[in-house]
Design a protein around this motif. Sequence first.
Motif, mmCIF file in Angstrom:
data_model
loop_
_atom_site.group_PDB
_atom_site.id
_atom_site.type_symbol
_atom_site.label_atom_id
_atom_site.label_comp_id
_atom_site.label_asym_id
_atom_site.label_seq_id
_atom_site.Cartn_x
_atom_site.Cartn_y
_atom_site.Cartn_z
ATOM 1 N N TRP A 337 1.754 4.464 4.892
ATOM 2 C CA TRP A 337 0.539 3.554 5.420
ATOM 3 C C TRP A 337 -0.598 4.323 5.501
ATOM 4 N N THR A 358 0.991 0.896 1.665
ATOM 5 C CA THR A 358 0.064 -0.192 1.929
ATOM 6 C C THR A 358 -1.303 0.372 2.218
ATOM 7 N N LYS A 380 0.741 -2.151 -2.038
ATOM 8 C CA LYS A 380 -0.258 -3.274 -1.852
ATOM 9 C C LYS A 380 -1.472 -2.528 -1.552
#
Length: 437
Positions: A337, A358, A380
């Motif tokens: 993350w 992400t 992402k």
Amino acid sequence: MNEVAAEWQEAVRRFGGLLGRLRSEAGLTVRELAAAMGVAPATVSKMENGGHARPQDFYVIRQWVTACAPRVDGRGGSFPIPVELGWWRDEHGQLERLHEELQLLPLRSELAGPVAAAVGSGREHDADSVSFEVMHQKAVDHLADRSPHVRMAGLRTLGDLGDKYHERRQRIVDELCDYLRIPPDPSDAGEGQVRRTAQMVLAARLRPERGDGTTAKNSVFWPDTDVDLKRAFLCDAYFNGCEFRRADFDEAQFEGETYFDGARFVGEARFVGAVFLGCEVSFRRARFETVSWFRWVAFHGYTYFQGTHFGSNAEFSRSQFSDDVFFDHMTVRNHAWYTHAVFHGSVTFQHVQADGATFWLNSFRAGADFRGARFASPPKVARCEAVGEAERHWPDNWVELTARDARGVADSWPVGWSAVVEEAHAAEIRAGWNSRS
């Protein structure tokens, strides 16, 4: 006592002689070196002649070596003594240990009488408990002394007590951490060296030195240890090769160099809100076996996570990287993350392996390199920005949309800015712009 004192006198004279040879090889006079270090010429002469009763703080030695090393290298002579700072740090550490052994001898001899008597009475267990409590209280009292050398002696005694009394080790670790959480006194010139001693005592007991095998080779290794250094003040932290059961460094402040190379975090590892103020922080080849948190962290120097293993998620959300950061060959078993992260310097993710990642509302203000990175599912990315004209290599499904892509739309990005989006989303955005133009 006499033997140790004689050994100390010989050692301090030898160390001073080495410093003198380094200055001479650098072609500096006593006055020139004193001016470069910002000290009096008498201080330089006294150190070279072994005239100090106590070791100088290492930062003085650092200044000495830093002033001389470039000149020694430039002269190209065959100087027999290494000019690397690490060698001088080791030599200085040996000098400190010898001096503290000399200081603690009266304390140990004072304790020998009552302890020996108690053991002789047949109450070995009670005597052992009394021995620990008496010596422990003495060591703790030393930590409140005004002299930094007495405080360092107390810290080393705590380490020695833990080596002997295994069941008291976690208590001693907690006390070492308590000391490091106390805010430093800026008026105490020796405070930095005392903190380095506390860190050294702690790190020496957390370092198993397993080598290629699984058996700890370090005879004073303390396994299954929790470290609570939340809001601690650390200076030149060398925890490379250490093993932590659970580690809490939340909101800790790291000054100077910070190394966790090859460290192993068996349980939860927390660095939430930590601040790294030095020029370099390194977690190369560290292993985080379970959950780890690097959220809201400020990295002010070069940052290295090369070859680091995360057994669960890697959480770097809302962290700031002021200089270059390297995540090359990092492995993440679950998800990485990086939401709201800001990379002021270049960032490399070459050959990273992760299940997923992400990047949301991130800012890439220099180069970015994802070449060779492998993700089980496409990483992402949304609402990220890329600033400047630096060379960047994105994953296959990422696209930069520049001001030119906006075709003159009024709310386009400033010159030199781009939006980083997924390729499928980029097509939608371009279609929207085309319909408005």
